[in-house]
Motif scaffolding. Structure first.
Motif, PDB file in Angstrom:
ATOM      1  N   LEU A 102       0.831  -1.198   0.000  1.00  0.00           N
ATOM      2  CA  LEU A 102       0.000   0.000   0.000  1.00  0.00           C
ATOM      3  C   LEU A 102       0.873   1.259   0.000  1.00  0.00           C
ATOM      4  CD1 LEU A 102      -2.815  -1.127   2.465  1.00  0.00           C
ATOM      5  CD2 LEU A 102      -2.674  -1.401  -0.017  1.00  0.00           C
ATOM      6  N   ASP A 103       2.043   1.158  -0.634  1.00  0.00           N
ATOM      7  CA  ASP A 103       2.945   2.306  -0.786  1.00  0.00           C
ATOM      8  C   ASP A 103       2.197   3.442  -1.483  1.00  0.00           C
ATOM      9  OD1 ASP A 103       6.152   2.958  -0.950  1.00  0.00           O
ATOM     10  OD2 ASP A 103       5.022   3.886  -2.591  1.00  0.00           O
ATOM     11  N   SER A 104       2.488   4.678  -1.067  1.00  0.00           N
ATOM     12  CA  SER A 104       1.747   5.815  -1.636  1.00  0.00           C
ATOM     13  C   SER A 104       2.659   6.908  -2.173  1.00  0.00           C
ATOM     14  CB  SER A 104       0.819   6.413  -0.567  1.00  0.00           C
ATOM     15  OG  SER A 104       1.574   6.910   0.525  1.00  0.00           O
ATOM     16  N   PRO A 110       5.559  15.218  -4.543  1.00  0.00           N
ATOM     17  CA  PRO A 110       5.528  16.072  -5.731  1.00  0.00           C
ATOM     18  C   PRO A 110       6.803  16.014  -6.566  1.00  0.00           C
ATOM     19  CG  PRO A 110       4.663  17.245  -3.821  1.00  0.00           C
ATOM     20  CD  PRO A 110       5.268  15.968  -3.311  1.00  0.00           C
ATOM     21  N   SER A 111       7.925  15.658  -5.953  1.00  0.00           N
ATOM     22  CA  SER A 111       9.199  15.617  -6.685  1.00  0.00           C
ATOM     23  C   SER A 111       9.232  14.509  -7.733  1.00  0.00           C
ATOM     24  CB  SER A 111      10.363  15.437  -5.710  1.00  0.00           C
ATOM     25  OG  SER A 111      10.475  16.549  -4.858  1.00  0.00           O
ATOM     26  N   LEU A 112       8.243  13.624  -7.734  1.00  0.00           N
ATOM     27  CA  LEU A 112       8.200  12.550  -8.732  1.00  0.00           C
ATOM     28  C   LEU A 112       7.470  12.971 -10.008  1.00  0.00           C
ATOM     29  CD1 LEU A 112       7.417   9.413  -6.501  1.00  0.00           C
ATOM     30  CD2 LEU A 112       9.626  10.358  -7.194  1.00  0.00           C
ATOM     31  N   ARG A 113       7.227  14.258 -10.188  1.00  0.00           N
ATOM     32  CA  ARG A 113       6.412  14.720 -11.317  1.00  0.00           C
ATOM     33  C   ARG A 113       7.022  14.385 -12.676  1.00  0.00           C
ATOM     34  NH1 ARG A 113       8.490  18.880  -8.534  1.00  0.00           N
ATOM     35  NH2 ARG A 113      10.052  20.203  -9.530  1.00  0.00           N
ATOM     36  N   GLU A 114       8.339  14.165 -12.749  1.00  0.00           N
ATOM     37  CA  GLU A 114       8.957  13.816 -14.030  1.00  0.00           C
ATOM     38  C   GLU A 114       9.275  12.326 -14.125  1.00  0.00           C
ATOM     39  OE1 GLU A 114      12.309  16.235 -14.948  1.00  0.00           O
ATOM     40  OE2 GLU A 114      11.310  18.127 -14.450  1.00  0.00           O
ATOM     41  N   SER A 138      -2.138  11.175  -9.239  1.00  0.00           N
ATOM     42  CA  SER A 138      -0.798  10.996  -8.678  1.00  0.00           C
ATOM     43  C   SER A 138       0.062  12.203  -9.009  1.00  0.00           C
ATOM     44  CB  SER A 138      -0.153   9.728  -9.233  1.00  0.00           C
ATOM     45  OG  SER A 138       0.228   9.929 -10.585  1.00  0.00           O
ATOM     46  N   PHE A 139       1.134  12.386  -8.242  1.00  0.00           N
ATOM     47  CA  PHE A 139       2.121  13.415  -8.555  1.00  0.00           C
ATOM     48  C   PHE A 139       3.061  12.941  -9.655  1.00  0.00           C
ATOM     49  CE2 PHE A 139       1.092  14.839  -4.174  1.00  0.00           C
ATOM     50  CZ  PHE A 139       0.761  16.157  -4.460  1.00  0.00           C
ATOM     51  N   ALA A 140       3.216  11.635  -9.794  1.00  0.00           N
ATOM     52  CA  ALA A 140       4.139  11.082 -10.790  1.00  0.00           C
ATOM     53  C   ALA A 140       3.647  11.380 -12.200  1.00  0.00           C
ATOM     54  CB  ALA A 140       4.266   9.574 -10.592  1.00  0.00           C
TER      55      ALA A 140
END
Length: 282
Positions: A102-104, A110-114, A138-140
């Motif tokens: 259940l990793d989130s 937000p730093s995973l946007r790219e 998601s932020f990704a």
């Protein structure tokens, strides 16, 4: 594995992460966990919101009397978050979460946007999680779910089918998984990562310590045995370092609760059963 439900350990970890004591430093609660955990864990969140002062006192007492073992999951999460953010800042654009549970991170960092996030897990846990996460954005840049049974399926093939590019740097997160696998499955997975990880890729892997016999470690062993998910593969820091090196990874840091408490809470405590090795592909 429970059909249609997450594993017991996946539920425990998400609940502990979501209920983390924000007042005890930077190990902030996971705002997504409440939406992911099954009952009765979700009911616990309701009680905490209803009685926040009482919960804060309970956390403070539990932290002190457990020698901060109560904070282990949230501190482990923070340590891995920091390593992931460092890797992404250095150019990694693929994040592979092995045994995602259940990793989130894809929904709270937000730093995973790219970055493209590959969530790899057993089909039963994954089906439950996808239903729970629903349409939450998601932020990704993108999240790709990769269904894998680590002891039966070809991880390399599944990731390649999902679009993972072995020529590009990745950060691999293997959190709270290895101790539940047979040693052969751990070795087999590392052999795959050796092929999938481009030079400079980061691996964050947690492992249970062999020969750790304190009361905390024994309590954890008893709890997981009762859940039907016993420990199978255990290592010392030396044997884990040797294992990673055989598969092309150099260990940059090997830490546990003592180091995390010192860094994030500015105090001291004893070590813990579980440790985190952060390694780079050479």
């Amino acid at each position: 594995m429970r059909e249609g439900k997450p594993s017991y350990t996946a539920a425990w970890v998400a609940a502990l992460r979501g209920l983390a004591p924000a007042s005890n430093g930077p190990d902030a609660p996971d705002p997504v966990a409440r939406d992911l955990v099954p009952q009765p864990y979700a009911f616990t969140f309701e009680l905490v919101e209803r009685f926040p002062s009482l919960w804060s006192r309970v956390q403070d007492v539990a932290a002190r009397y457990s020698a901060y073992h109560f904070n282990h999951v949230s501190l482990r999460t923070r340590a891995i978050d920091d390593a992931v953010l460092d890797a992404v800042a250095s150019g990694a654009r693929q994040v592979v979460v092995l045994g995602a549970g259940l990793d989130s991170r894809a929904w709270r960092l937000p730093s995973l946007r790219e970055a493209v996030v590959f969530e790899v897990d057993h089909p039963a846990t994954q089906a439950y999680k996808r239903e729970k996460i629903g349409e939450r954005p998601s932020f990704a840049r993108e999240v790709r779910f990769v269904s894998v049974d680590f002891e039966r399926d070809a991880l390399e093939q599944r990731l390649r089918e999902a679009g993972h590019d072995a020529a590009q740097r990745s950060v691999f997160i293997w959190e709270g998984v290895t101790m539940y696998l047979l040693p052969e499955a751990v070795e087999r997975t590392l052999s795959v990562l050796e092929q999938l990880a481009a030079r400079g890729s980061t691996l964050c892997v947690t492992y249970g310590q062999r020969y750790k016999r304190g009361p905390g470690a024994q309590a954890v062993r008893w709890l997981v045995r009762r859940s039907g998910e016993p420990f199978r593969a255990l290592y010392t820091p030396e044997t884990m370092g040797q294992l990673l090196q055989r598969h092309g990874f150099d260990v940059l840091a090997d830490e546990g609760l003592r180091e995390w408490v010192r860094r994030y809470l500015d105090t001291e405590t004893r070590g813990s059963f579980e440790r985190l090795a952060r390694a780079v592909k050479v």
